[in-house]
Design an enzyme around this catalytic site. Structure first.
Site, PDB file in Angstrom:
ATOM      1  N   GLU A   1      39.227  47.018  41.271  1.00 44.45           N
ATOM      2  CA  GLU A   1      39.908  45.750  41.602  1.00 44.45           C
ATOM      3  C   GLU A   1      40.502  45.256  40.298  1.00 44.45           C
ATOM      4  O   GLU A   1      39.781  44.754  39.432  1.00 44.45           O
ATOM      5  CB  GLU A   1      38.900  44.720  42.122  1.00 44.45           C
ATOM      6  CG  GLU A   1      38.076  45.182  43.301  1.00 44.45           C
ATOM      7  CD  GLU A   1      38.694  44.800  44.631  1.00 44.45           C
ATOM      8  OE1 GLU A   1      39.810  44.265  44.654  1.00 44.45           O
ATOM      9  OE2 GLU A   1      38.041  45.056  45.656  1.00 44.45           O
TER      10      GLU A   1
ATOM     11  N   CYS B   1      42.680  36.715  39.098  1.00 44.27           N
ATOM     12  CA  CYS B   1      43.424  37.949  39.332  1.00 44.27           C
ATOM     13  C   CYS B   1      44.612  37.672  40.231  1.00 44.27           C
ATOM     14  O   CYS B   1      45.652  38.299  40.103  1.00 44.27           O
ATOM     15  CB  CYS B   1      42.532  39.011  39.940  1.00 44.27           C
ATOM     16  SG  CYS B   1      41.625  38.454  41.372  1.00 44.27           S
TER      17      CYS B   1
END
Ligand code: NDP
Length: 456
Positions: free
Chosen positions: A227, A262
């Site tokens: 990720e 993110c």
């Protein structure tokens, strides 16, 4: 010993013992033993520990929020938000885990049967980031534990106290010590984890580290999920109901958690018909943010977690202004102690500039004018990342035409910078491989076994 500093005032918070290559091997040995019993337990029993953990986290939220803020510089209110918000993963598992982990039986012809069994991977490595340690941590270790794995959890060195506090509460909730271990240290111990024999690697962090991990562990032929980062675009169409509301929401998407998300909005494109109005409201909103001591409940912009990021942001500003960008606000670090960078807005930007191409991961945003949807689509797609993309617009069809063109794991219409356990969280291209959350996110911690049998 590893020293943990408060990034907002540079004071030493604590010195903690790091793991060594030997202690890692000892922990791995323990986890391997523990996993055998853990796997035999019913899903409901494993889940019970997770539910208890969820309760303990809420009971201890004041201490946990204080720890998180002290080591990351996250404003205290945002620490509370994160810890409360992450609880939706616990609820999600409570409502779904048994269903997802149950065998699927398929009745065939003439007394034949087939069954899909979802077996755990074994002992998995969870190498994690500091920016949302509860969210990104839960996405991996809670789901992995419920699925019957044991977990070696390495929090970032910048969220190590949070990692240890989480570990303590997992033990109090009944997770055995030989099923969950915190691996303390920086990238050196992370590297040692790559060399050790885990049955799966689940990483949250930057693209360069993710790529390194992929290369290192690929010969092991075990599942690897990454990720990674993003350069997430937001397009504001000219038909938005209220330009002011769009500007307020866009600013929050860009500056929440100091831009260290993110899925933070990393670049904004605005239709030329509303561009000037949008920029005015956006500036007004960001000028109103309270910057300062993360412990204060009024603070919206705390300090950055890592000192090194100050240079990266300064470089992006200098690069952009040297190529013709206009600096509307901020542009440099704040004087005094702590990793404070002023919220920064750049206009008259283009894709020759780093700020529109490289992940910033800080309180800085470029706003670019576009003439039509086609131009917006081309610019939004001009990236090596593929985490999220957002459109603020009234006309759904028009918005969806843009979103359909995006090669990203997530798209948003009239919202941004959000994660939900109900849907998969995944990146494409340099934003990673694999998915957490949703049914896919629990199956990620299992391996299918196909069982065929015939009644005789
Ligand atoms: P890093 O890649 O620097 O670090 C991530 C983790 O890897 C840390 O625990 C780090 O240790 C560890 N590590 C460092 N070197 C190695 C190595 N050689 N081998 C094994 N492990 C290693 O990322 P950041 O912590 O800076 O996190 C920010 C990045 O994470 C951003 O790019 C962000 O976009 C991304 N991210 C992605 C998310 C997603 O869901 N897609 C969610 C959250 C963040 P240590 O920190 O102790 O040095």
């Amino acid at each position: 010993m590893m020293n943990i500093y408060n990034p907002s005032n540079e004071q030493l918070l604590k010195s903690i013992q790091e793991d060594s290559a030997q202690s890692l091997q000892d922990k791995l040995h323990q986890l391997r033993q523990g996993q055998i019993q853990w796997e035999q337990k019913a899903v409901a029993d494993r889940l019970e520990c997770i539910l208890k953990f969820g309760e303990l986290v809420q009971e201890n939220i004041d201490d946990l929020a204080r720890i998180l803020t002290s080591e990351t510089g996250k404003p205290i209110q945002q620490s509370y938000n994160e810890i409360r918000g992450a609880h939706n993963r616990v609820e999600h598992l409570k409502n779904n885990a048994e269903k997802w982990l149950a065998d699927n039986v398929i009745e065939g012809l003439e007394g034949t049967y087939e069954k899909i069994m979802h077996e755990p991977l074994g002992v998995v490595a969870n190498i994690s980031a500091w920016n949302f340690p509860y969210n990104v941590g839960y996405n991996v270790f809670l789901y992995a534990l419920v699925a019957g794995n044991s977990v070696a959890y390495k929090p970032s060195e910048f969220a190590a106290l949070t990692g240890l506090a989480i570990t303590d509460l997992l033990y109090k909730a009944g997770i055995p010590k030989d099923v969950f271990q915190c691996i303390v240290g920086d990238g050196t111990i992370g590297q040692a984890m790559l060399e050790a024999d885990f049955e799966g690697y689940f990483f949250t962090g930057s693209y360069p580290t993710g790529l390194h991990i992929l290369k290192e562990v690929s010969p092991k032929m075990v599942p690897v999920q990454l990720e990674l980062g993003g350069k997430d675009p937001l397009y504001i169409m000219d038909d938005v109901k209220e330009v002011k509301v769009a500007a307020i929401n866009a600013a929050e998407g860009a500056f929440y958690n100091n831009g260290q998300s993110c899925c933070a909005v990393e670049r904004i494109y605005v239709h030329e018909k509303i561009y000037n109005e949008f920029v005015e409201y956006f500036l007004e909103e960001v000028e109103g943010y309270v910057i300062g001591d993360p412990v204060s409940e009024k603070t919206f912009i705390g300090s950055l977690t890592r000192k090194g990021q100050l240079n990266l942001l300064r470089n992006q500003v200098n690069d952009a202004t040297s190529k013709g960008a206009k600096l509307l606000l901020g542009g440099d670090e704040l004087a005094g102690k702590g990793n404070f960078f002023a919220p920064t807005i750049l206009t008259e930007v283009n894709h020759e500039m780093l700020v529109m191409k490289e992940e910033s991961f800080g309180p800085i945003i470029g706003i670019q004018k576009v003439n039509n949807d086609e131009e917006a689509i081309a610019l939004m797609k001009d990236t090596e990342y593929g985490l999220t993309a957002a459109v603020f617009a009234t006309a759904q069809q028009r918005a969806e035409k843009v979103l359909k063109a995006m090669n990203t794991g997530t798209v948003y219409w009239n919202c941004c910078d959000r994660v939900s356990p109900n849907v998969p969280w995944s990146g494409r291209n340099k934003s990673g491989v694999g998915a957490t959350l949703s049914s896919q996110g629990i199956r990620a911690f299992t391996q299918p076994k196909a069982y065929h049998w015939r009644e005789v």
